[in-house]
Motif scaffolding. Structure first.
Motif: not given
Lengths: 1116, 293
Positions: A900-910, B83-89, B115-117, B149-152
């Motif tokens: 979720y955090e990641a999603q949040k970040r993603i949306t932020q980026v978006f 999924e998170q990895y894929c989403d972020v990517l 991810e860390s903003g 994925v593992d790697c990341y």
């Protein structure tokens, strides 16, 4: 120089007739040779020899020692180079090597050998060639390993010379060619014998050429008919033949014999190891066998040979060998010999093969005949002829009738005498003797052993030297001696064992009759003779169809004649002449190849000798030379030279034959040594056997005596045993007695003991009794006292008893009284008791009940407790499980949260991206619209007022939409972002949807960002919703969105501030440019605020202000 | 008891005789068989023994919290992670931060930044020092783990661990390094001091990057086993051991720059031995961790 002169003198002195001088000079030379190592002396000697042919020099040269051999060979090599001295050098070489000097092995390395080979290859002088070939043949067995290098030279020489024999280069006389042919024949034998594989392959290659085919047909092929297949052709190979290892263990004479073994030519062949004349030859050419046997005799006759059996054969055999000559008188023994050798040769296959029936005539000869022979021979294991000589001795010894015993040394002479004697008598005598001897042999099987050991060998030795003694040419004599015995022995063999069994004994009487009237007993003889002589030569030829042809009358006919000596010789001579004619006539094609070159040479010599003797007889003059001159002038020089050369050649031949004889003699000596050794071993064996027997007898005797001793010993043993048993029994008895006595004494002693004990006991008893008496006395006194006391007590007791009785009566009385009085109280008591008892029981049961209850409750408690524990446990487990699940869920939740955090970040980026994009868009649009704005400023203000009302209602709906959109996670920031970045546009957008797109005031309002937006927004929302609902009524999601904003503003405030400041900057500058417009806008801004009046606008405004400030704060 | 019976009875002797790691795989397998993974035990195990490479990724993921201790949820959680990895990517691709041509390591970096903003405005922004650290670690992990994925996730969690858990202890490491170097070889230390190289040693490389890029991955992962399982002190010993191993060369160098330069590029052939010795040294000074259970 003085030394040379001295040498010359010495050399001349060598030939001095004085023996002592010659010996001295020879000694001097030898001394010189041993001291001097230089070549000079040897060279001089050789030169001298070549000049003078001096015998002493030859002797010195042939006995040269090691260091000089090289000089000698070199010198001879030199001489070989010169054509003039070639022949003498060759003959010297021949002399030297025939003596087999110790350095003979060096010959193979010496340059002499190649030059000899070269000479043989190129020279055209037949005499040189013949001599050279003979030397080479002599040399070959000495240096067999040299074949490796020179083999092809040898073969070339053979090829050349064999072609010579045929081509006959013009100037060569036929006579020489005969010699050459003979020597080539010898070479052929040597080469084939030593290197069969290589030689055969050479023949194959050499005579496969067309130009050589004639030579092969004419010369080589006849030679090949006189050899058998060499076993090496089967087992050996070309390389193996040349292997030095093969030759290492063979001595020179071994090689010679090896070569002789493969020859089928009886003159050449050697038959050791029980080999007889090869059966094929004898079977195919029986007449030739005789012929061959004859050839040496012919020679001997010429040279007045007197070999042991010459008299028999010589006269007869000349008839065969020299058909051109008038037949001489036939002596009967010779016919006998003639008929018999073929028989022997016929028998040979069966002897060799051990077959039971002779292959030629199975029906006629009883099969058991062959058996004894083979056995006989095997058991004797001696060279055949060896035995025969012994047999002959027997026979000769058994001829006392005429001559008495003949000394062995006189044997040849005696035989010669015998030959000249009357044939009938001779025949009879000899036959009788033979039969007698044979019966002796057969009757006493072991007897022949004795005489053999006795005079066999002496006789043999005597006979050999005996031959050359009378012989002028020793070689032929030796040859004769070696060949001659063969037929003779075989004949005697044949007769020896078989006659007594089969034929000979029955013949005896008729033979005797035959002596008187030989012709009369012909019929009888026929029957008998067929039995004996069926395997005769005359029978086989017709069977084979060779030699005598098929035109022969009944095959036995002439045999009968032969068997009857009296008439035989006429018949046989006639027959043989016929046959020879026939053979000559019809078998020109098959007979010629069968005559070996050696025979031809022999015949030639014989003819020459005959002619010579005829001439001599005619002339009857003492010497030849005189004869010639007397005959008419000097002899033709050419003739003389020819004759000389011939003589030379003959001499060479002779020397060669002598060499062969020496080799044979060597061989014989070795074989004899073996025989002697065998005999010695046998005797040793016999002696050992005797000893064994003696020892066995001893052992027997010892055994007997041992048995006797054993018997005596056993007797003694028995005696001793009986004695011992007796003594034993005595001892036993005595012991028994002793034991009895011992027992008795024991018994007595025990009795004595008992008595003593009794006495002691009695004494003790006495003492006791005494003491008892004393004691009783004392007791008595006491008892009397007590008695008195007891009497008094008795009296008292009686009194008391009486009292008791009285009291009892009283008691009874009282009891009666008592019973009557207390009967009713007992009932009450009983009742009480019963009640009491009941109560007790009741209580008891109650207690029991209580107890049971207690138990059950306790159990229940326990149960419950356990339940509780279980429950607790379960609870714990549940808790644990719950914890587990919690942890698990937490884990998953964490993952989800992080997602979720990641999603949040993603949306932020978006969002950022979108904002960025918007920012850029606006930046572009702003520049354009600012220009338009100036012109439409006024218009826009008016419109703004109008549209505000509409926009209010629109914005409500828009806001509602937004609110509903807030449910989605991504939506809420959007209006917020829009509100921030492009709030004016949204605000304007709300209006623009309805009104016109051009809205300068909204754009301008956008410059003041959210302030305007919120005012509009709030003003719009304030109507339907509660105050401050925008931030607060957003519930959780709203809060989140807020947080997001805040976070974002926190994290990216820098960047935002950058863009915003840049925006404001541009705006400021624009505002600065356009103060008019700027001045108007506040009006516009303030204008609409009061214009839409609402009942609680003031409060709203406050709140809006609050919100505004709040929002501004948050933005800031 | 069951655990004991499953283990080879000779295992005790193996260690006595000096064969290490004979039974480790088996005991690790036993540990991994527990349904709720005992992270404590896994930590202790990983500190005590080198991890078998086939379980390394799994153990790391568990220790770094990428996977929960329950086997049941592994699949699900891993799916989330993926999924998170894929989403972020995907997001990065949408905003065109990364493209297919971007090196994987940078992709990881941007993902981590996102991810860390801390995602910069543009990919071309200059890298921060911490980004360099990340890149070095990512490069190393990329060599060790195959699955991206593992790697990341391993990179991300490892870096997070460095930043969070070891935030306090990492700055202390240079001091500890000096102390242990003094214990092991005071002469070398004095040499370094005289060259004034002590303060200029590549501490960043050693401690912030955990030797990523300094040691080959095969050796590095043995060091990281310890780091992942919660001991950053091993880094000190590896550094000490590097100095001890190349003592002769270091002693031969006199200037601080040269020493630093040399230490930044040490030869890789003896790295295995260095790591083994370092682990021994670590055990010697800090004692062998014992199973808390």
């Amino acid at each position: 120089m003085a030394q040379q002169a001295n040498l010359g003198e010495l050399l001349s002195m060598l030939d001095s007739p004085v023996l002592s001088v010659r010996d001295e000079v020879t000694a001097v030379f030898k001394e010189n040779l041993s001291s001097d190592r230089g070549p000079m002396l040897v060279n001089t000697l050789v030169d001298y020899y070549l000049e003078t042919k001096s015998q002493p020099v030859l002797h010195i040269l042939t006995t040269l020692q090691e260091p000089h051999d090289k000089h000698l060979l070199d010198k001879m090599n030199d001489c070989m180079g010169r054509a003039a001295s070639r022949l003498p050098a060759l003959s010297l070489l021949g002399h030297v090597i025939r003596l087999q000097p110790p350095w003979k092995h060096k010959l193979s390395q010496a340059p002499l050998l190649p030059s000899l080979l070269k000479c043989l290859k190129v020279d055209t002088d037949v005499i040189v060639l013949t001599t050279g070939v003979l030397v080479l043949i002599t040399m070959l067995p000495m240096i067999p390993q040299s074949g490796k290098q020179h083999l092809h030279d040898f073969f070339d020489i053979f090829g050349r010379l064999s072609s010579w024999c045929l081509k006959k280069p013009g100037h060569v006389t036929e006579i020489y060619l005969v010699h050459l042919h003979a020597s080539v024949y010898a070479l052929f034998h040597r080469l084939y014998g030593m290197y069969p594989c290589n030689f055969v392959s050479f023949l194959r290659s050499h005579y496969s050429m067309k130009e050589n085919l004639d030579t092969f047909e004419e010369v080589v092929r006849p030679m090949m008919e006189h050899v058998r297949i060499h076993p090496e052709l089967v087992t050996g190979s070309k390389d193996h033949e040349l292997d030095p290892r093969r030759w290492k263990r063979l001595e020179t004479h071994d090689v010679v014999i090896e070569c002789a073994k493969i020859s089928l030519d009886p003159a050449e062949a050697s038959y050791e190891d029980g080999d007889s004349v090869s059966p094929q030859v004898s079977a195919r050419f029986p007449h030739r066998a005789a012929d061959v046997a004859a050839s040496p005799y012919v020679d001997m006759q010429n040279s007045c040979g007197s070999a042991t059996s010459t008299p028999y054969s010589s006269s007869r055999l000349t008839l065969f060998s020299t058909p051109g000559q008038p037949p001489q008188t036939l002596s009967p023994p010779s016919t006998r010999l003639l008929t018999e050798p073929p028989q022997a040769t016929l028998w040979s296959p069966s002897m060799v093969c051990g077959m039971t029936t002779p292959p030629t005539s199975p029906g006629n000869v009883p099969p058991d005949l062959s058996h004894p022979y083979s056995k006989w021979f095997q058991s004797w294991g001696l060279p055949v002829w060896f035995f025969d000589w012994s047999c002959l001795c027997f026979s000769l010894e058994e001829l006392p009738g005429s001559k008495g015993s003949v000394p062995l040394s006189d044997l040849p002479g005696f035989l010669g005498d015998l030959a000249s004697e009357e044939d009938s008598i001779e025949k009879a005598k000899e036959e009788a003797a033979i039969s007698k001897e044979l019966s002796e042999i057969t009757t006493a099987g072991t007897e022949p052993l004795v005489p053999r050991g006795g005079f066999d060998s002496p006789f043999y030795r005597d006979s050999l030297p005996g031959c050359p003694r009378k012989n002028h040419s020793a070689a032929s004599g030796a040859q004769g001696a070696s060949v001659n015995p063969e037929p003779l022995n075989s004949s005697l063999d044949k007769l020896g064992p078989d006659t007594p069994k089969q034929a000979f004994t029955p013949i005896d009487p008729p033979c005797g009759g035959a002596n008187q009237s030989p012709a009369g007993s012909r019929e009888r003889q026929t029957a008998l003779e067929t039995d004996i002589l069926t395997p005769s030569p005359c029978k086989i030829p017709p069977q084979r169809g060779v030699g005598f042809g098929s035109g022969q009358p009944p095959p036995y006919d002439h045999l009968f004649e032969v068997a009857l000596p009296k008439t035989a010789h006429h018949f046989v001579s006639k027959k043989t002449k016929e046959l020879l004619k026939k053979a000559k006539g019809n078998a020109e094609e098959d007979c010629p190849p069968s005559t070996s070159p050696a025979e031809v040479l022999d015949r030639l010599i014989q003819q020459g000798a005959d002619a010579h003797s005829k001439e001599l007889n005619k002339l009857s003059l003492p010497s030849k030379s005189v004869d010639w001159t007397h005959f008419g002038g000097s002899p033709p020089s050419d003739e003389i030279r020819t004759l000389r050369n011939q003589l030379l050649l003959l001499h060479n031949q002779l020397l060669y034959e002598r060499f062969k004889r020496q080799q044979h003699a060597l061989r014989n000596r070795r074989l004899l040594r073996r025989v002697i050794r065998a005999a010695a071993l046998e005797e040793h064996n016999a002696a050992m056997k005797d000893q064994l027997k003696l020892q066995e007898k001893d052992i027997q005797i010892w055994k007997v005596s041992m048995q006797k001793e054993q018997a005596r010993y056993s007797q003694l043993q028995e005696q001793r045993d009986t004695m011992v048993t007796q003594l034993h029994s005595q001892i036993r008895q005595l012991q028994h007695d002793r034991e009895e006595f011992y027992n008795q004494s024991q018994e007595l002693q025990t009795k004595l003991e008992d008595c003593r004990n009794m006495i002691a006991e009695l004494r003790l008893e006495l003492k006791k009794a005494n003491s008892k008496v004393c004691h009783t006395e004392l007791l008595l006194s006491q008892v009397s006292q007590k008695l008195s006391n007891s009497e008094s007590v008795q009296q008292q007791m009686e009194f008391l008893n009486r009292q008791l009785l009285v009291l009892g009566e009283v008691n009874e009385l009282y009891l009666e009284q008592l019973q009557s009085k207390h009967s009713d109280t007992t009932k009450e008591v009983e009742m009480m008791k019963a009640a009491c008892r009941k109560e007790l029981e009741k209580n008891r049961s109650h207690v029991l009940q209580q107890n049971q209850r207690l138990d059950t409750s306790q159990k229940r408690i326990l149960e419950l407790e356990s339940h509780l524990a279980k429950k607790d446990h379960l609870l714990l487990e549940q808790k644990k499980y719950l914890e587990d699940v919690k942890v698990q869920a937490r884990g998953q939740l964490q993952a989800a949260e992080s997602r979720y955090e990641a999603q949040k970040r993603i949306t932020q980026v978006f969002e950022l991206e979108i904002l960025d994009l918007y920012g850029r868009l606006e930046k572009d649009g702003l520049l354009k619209k600012l220009e338009e704005e100036k012109a439409e400023a006024a218009e826009a203000a008016e419109e703004r007022l109008a549209s505000c009302k509409d926009g209010c209602s629109d914005s409500v709906t828009g806001h509602n939409e937004e609110a509903s959109g807030h449910n989605g996670e991504t939506k809420p920031p959007r209006p917020g972002g829009g509100a921030r970045g492009g709030g004016a546009s949204r605000g304007g957008g709300g209006g623009s949807e309805l009104s016109t797109p051009e809205k300068p005031p909204t754009q301008r309002a956008g410059l003041f960002s959210s302030r305007w937006e919120t005012t509009v927004g709030e003003s719009a929302t304030s109507i339907p919703t509660t105050v401050g609902s925008f931030p607060s009524s957003k519930s959780f999601l709203g809060m989140k969105a807020r947080e997001l904003f805040r976070n974002k503003s926190e994290s990216q405030c820098d960047e935002d501030s950058v863009t915003i400041s840049s925006l404001s900057e541009t705006l400021k500058t624009e505002l600065g440019k356009d103060p008019g417009a700027e001045a108007k806008t506040p009006l516009h801004l303030d204008g609409p605020q009061p214009s839409p009046p609402s009942p609680d606008s003031v409060g709203q405004l406050h709140i809006m202000d609050y919100d505004e400030t709040h929002q501004e704060h948050s933005e800031g | 008891m069951t655990e004991d019976s499953q283990r080879n009875f000779r295992s005790v002797y193996y260690e006595k005789v000096g064969f290490r790691g004979v039974e480790e795989k088996k005991s690790l397998e036993i540990l991994l068989k527990d349904d709720r993974l005992d992270i404590e035990k896994l930590c202790t195990f990983s500190q005590r023994f080198p991890l078998p490479s086939m379980y390394r990724a799994l153990v790391w993921k568990v220790l770094l919290g990428i996977l929960p201790p329950h086997h049941e949820s592994h699949a699900q959680v891993m799916m989330y992670r993926k999924e998170q990895y894929c989403d972020v990517l995907h997001a990065l691709k949408v905003v065109r931060f990364v493209s297919d041509a971007t090196p994987q390591v940078e992709v990881y970096l941007h993902m981590y930044q996102l991810e860390s903003g801390k995602l910069p405005r543009s990919p071309s922004f200059p890298l921060e020092p911490e980004d360099e650290v990340f890149l070095a670690i990512a490069k190393a992990v990329e060599e060790m783990v195959e699955d991206s994925v593992d790697c990341y996730w391993i990179i991300r969690c490892f870096v997070n661990q460095l930043n969070n858990k070891y935030r306090e202890s990492l700055p202390q490491l240079p001091k500890a390094f000096e102390q242990y170097l003094n214990l092991e070889d005071s002469r070398l230390l004095s040499h370094l001091k005289t060259c004034s190289a002590l303060s200029r040693l590549p501490y960043d490389l050693w401690f912030k990057r955990c030797f990523a890029g300094c040691l080959p991955e095969s050796s590095l992962q043995r060091v990281w086993d310890k780091v992942v399982s919660g001991s950053c002190k091993i880094l000190v010993f590896v550094a000490v051991e590097i100095l001890l191993t190349f003592k002769i060369k270091v002693m031969a160098l006199n200037s601080a720059e040269k020493i630093t330069k040399f230490l930044e590029n040490i030869p890789q052939d003896s790295s295995d031995a260095i790591v083994s010795k370092a682990i021994d040294l670590w055990h010697k000074h800090c004692g062998t961790p014992v199973h808390s259970a």
